[in-house]
Design an enzyme around this catalytic site. Structure first.
Site, PDB file in Angstrom:
ATOM      1  N   ARG A  40      47.525  24.278  51.206  1.00  0.00           N
ATOM      2  CA  ARG A  40      47.314  23.006  50.779  1.00  0.00           C
ATOM      3  C   ARG A  40      46.696  22.251  51.957  1.00  0.00           C
ATOM      4  O   ARG A  40      46.013  21.187  51.587  1.00  0.00           O
ATOM      5  CB  ARG A  40      48.861  22.312  50.291  1.00  0.00           C
ATOM      6  CG  ARG A  40      49.195  22.946  48.878  1.00  0.00           C
ATOM      7  CD  ARG A  40      50.147  22.118  48.300  1.00  0.00           C
ATOM      8  NE  ARG A  40      50.233  22.493  46.857  1.00  0.00           N
ATOM      9  CZ  ARG A  40      51.397  22.307  46.117  1.00  0.00           C
ATOM     10  NH1 ARG A  40      52.383  21.718  46.704  1.00  0.00           N
ATOM     11  NH2 ARG A  40      51.490  22.525  44.900  1.00  0.00           N
ATOM     12  N   LYS A 206      56.135  27.906  26.188  1.00  0.00           N
ATOM     13  CA  LYS A 206      56.436  27.123  24.875  1.00  0.00           C
ATOM     14  C   LYS A 206      55.269  26.328  24.183  1.00  0.00           C
ATOM     15  O   LYS A 206      54.454  25.878  24.951  1.00  0.00           O
ATOM     16  CB  LYS A 206      57.414  26.230  25.594  1.00  0.00           C
ATOM     17  CG  LYS A 206      58.648  26.353  25.969  1.00  0.00           C
ATOM     18  CD  LYS A 206      59.579  25.537  26.345  1.00  0.00           C
ATOM     19  CE  LYS A 206      60.706  25.445  26.934  1.00  0.00           C
ATOM     20  NZ  LYS A 206      61.514  24.341  27.190  1.00  0.00           N
ATOM     21  N   GLY A 373      49.997  25.889  37.075  1.00  0.00           N
ATOM     22  CA  GLY A 373      50.535  26.694  38.259  1.00  0.00           C
ATOM     23  C   GLY A 373      50.680  28.138  38.017  1.00  0.00           C
ATOM     24  O   GLY A 373      50.004  28.854  38.965  1.00  0.00           O
ATOM     25  N   GLY A 396      51.467  20.580  37.012  1.00  0.00           N
ATOM     26  CA  GLY A 396      51.503  19.676  35.786  1.00  0.00           C
ATOM     27  C   GLY A 396      50.459  18.514  35.640  1.00  0.00           C
ATOM     28  O   GLY A 396      50.316  18.142  34.567  1.00  0.00           O
TER      29      GLY A 396
END
Ligand code: ADP
Ligand code: MG
Length: 416
Positions: A40, A206, A373, A396
């Site tokens: 990062r 999901k 992710g 997210g």
């Protein structure tokens, strides 16, 4: 609406408040916190170098972990300053606070092209509350605001949104960094008018996590390939047996509605024809979180119904091969969500086959965009991380952006 980027800015002599994503993994070694993966930090270097070259004074702000509004020495950004300095090949001043006199003094002493890193903004509760007074305090040292932390752009926090609003109100510019610019280009612009066929691969755990993405992409895609545990909700909705598989019975109708919408719009909607299953056996042991640990025995592939004693862990080889064929004919590919529980090598085959197909299609000229992710993790695990067009850093945030949501950290930037 297109947003201003760092390329458009003239920052010479100006104080640039730069929000970055330095939420890096740390480990304690001999009483010191050590960064275990600096990706990062490395990823922000192009934005930093450009702004240094342009003669700005760079004031970097970031969060690390969840200190919950308290000073926590194990979540200090000090090790990041050391690492960043090494990577940049120039000094990086670290201030052990993100607001107040100490910050003002350190910034007053900066010359054009200098770099300063502020302490963890989440040492203050006001950060996550987007407290206006706190945003004003952060903005005290900001003439220009730049956001390069796409992964935090779905949160309206003081350092991602509030401070930008303050800078804008004063007539200052708010721009996207180069990383953010790429995210907006690939997850946004490129998917608005994709080269066709546009194939979307959707997996993961999901249906409820992904339904908004499915809904939006049904409007754009030519083909949608479904994998992962969410396929079992579709199976159940069709009246098939799913054994002990992860499933959301409350979302049977959601699944059927998505299929109906696909039919109406002429989008090909593919569901798995075979499933890799295993029989879970309780070991009687508990994991660190106190949850029972299962052994997965008798791994096998089934067509149609999943036996009562079995649990599904991914799409089978027939499905993976069929999906791979479709992917190889694509001109644009969006992949969100692994096709199985890839973390376990016994269930990773289908995800790896699809990853290889995405890489092959990319070599043939397709644009491949990976959001999510775990999908990025799966691709890297397959050793194909550098064989796709774009991998989102968003997690997210990329999911919300793909749903078509307006991210507060993006909305706060100046329109071109
Ligand atoms: P992403 O982070 O790419 O958006 P998700 O978070 O939605 O993806 O889903 C990833 C998780 O879904 C992985 O941890 C994977 O193990 C799990 N998963 C995928 N398929 C299955 C399955 N058939 N059974 C159980 N878990 C699955
Ligand atoms: Mg995930």
């Amino acid at each position: 609406m297109a947003k201003l980027t760092v390329r458009d800015l003239d920052v010479r002599g100006k104080r640039v408040f730069l929000r970055v994503d330095y939420n890096v993994p740390l480990e304690e070694k001999d009483g010191k916190m050590v960064i275990t993966d600096a990706t990062r930090i490395v990823e922000t270097l192009p934005t930093l170098k450009l702004l240094i070259e342009k003669g700005g004074k760079l004031i970097l702000a970031a969060h690390l972990g969840r200190p919950k509004g308290r000073r926590d020495a194990t979540l200090s950004l000090q090790p990041v300053a050391v690492k960043l300095s090494g990577l940049l090949g120039k000094p990086v001043t670290f201030v052990d606070d993100c607001i107040g006199e100490k910050v003002a003094q350190a910034v007053a002493a900066m010359k054009d092209g200098d770099v300063l890193l502020l302490e963890n903004v989440r040492y203050y509760n006001e950060e996550e509350k987007n407290d206006p007074a706190f945003a004003e305090k952060l903005a005290r040292v900001a003439d220009v605001y730049v956001n390069d932390a796409f992964g935090a752009a779905h949160r309206a926090h003081a350092s991602t949104e509030g401070v930008a609003r303050v800078v804008a109100r004063r007539g200052g510019q708010c721009a996207a960094g180069l990383l953010m610019e790429r995210e907006l280009k690939f997850l946004g612009d490129e998917l608005e008018n994709p080269a066709r066929p546009f194939v979307v691969i959707l997996g993961g755990a999901k249906v409820s996590d992904k339904i908004k993405v499915i809904d939006r992409l049904l409007e754009k895609a030519n083909t949608i390939l479904i994998g992962g545990a969410m396929a079992y909700t579709f199976k159940l909705a069709h009246g098939e047996k799913i054994g002990k598989s992860l499933v959301e019975p409350d979302h049977k109708q959601t699944a059927l509605d998505a299929e109906a919408k696909a039919k109406k719009l002429g989008v090909k909607f593919e569901l798995p024809v075979d499933v890799v299953v295993a029989t879970p056996v309780d070991t009687g042991k508990l994991n660190k979180k106190g949850k029972p640990v299962f052994d997965f025995t008798n791994v096998r592939t089934v067509n149609g119904n999943i036996p009562d004693d079995a649990e599904g862990f991914g799409v089978g080889e027939k499905t993976a091969a069929h999906y791979a064929e479709i992917i190889k004919g694509a001109k644009t590919i969006l992949w969100n969500g692994p096709l199985g529980m890839f973390e376990d090598a016994r269930f990773a085959a289908s995800t790896n086959i699809v990853a290889q197909a995405v890489a092959d299609a990319t070599r043939q000229g397709a644009k491949s965009i990976i959001g999510g992710g775990d999908s990025v993790k799966a691709l890297k695990k397959a050793g194909l991380g550098d064989r796709v067009t774009f991998m989102s850093t968003g997690g997210g945030a990329s999911l919300e952006f793909l749903e078509g949501a307006v991210l507060p950290g993006v909305a706060a930037l100046t329109d071109k």
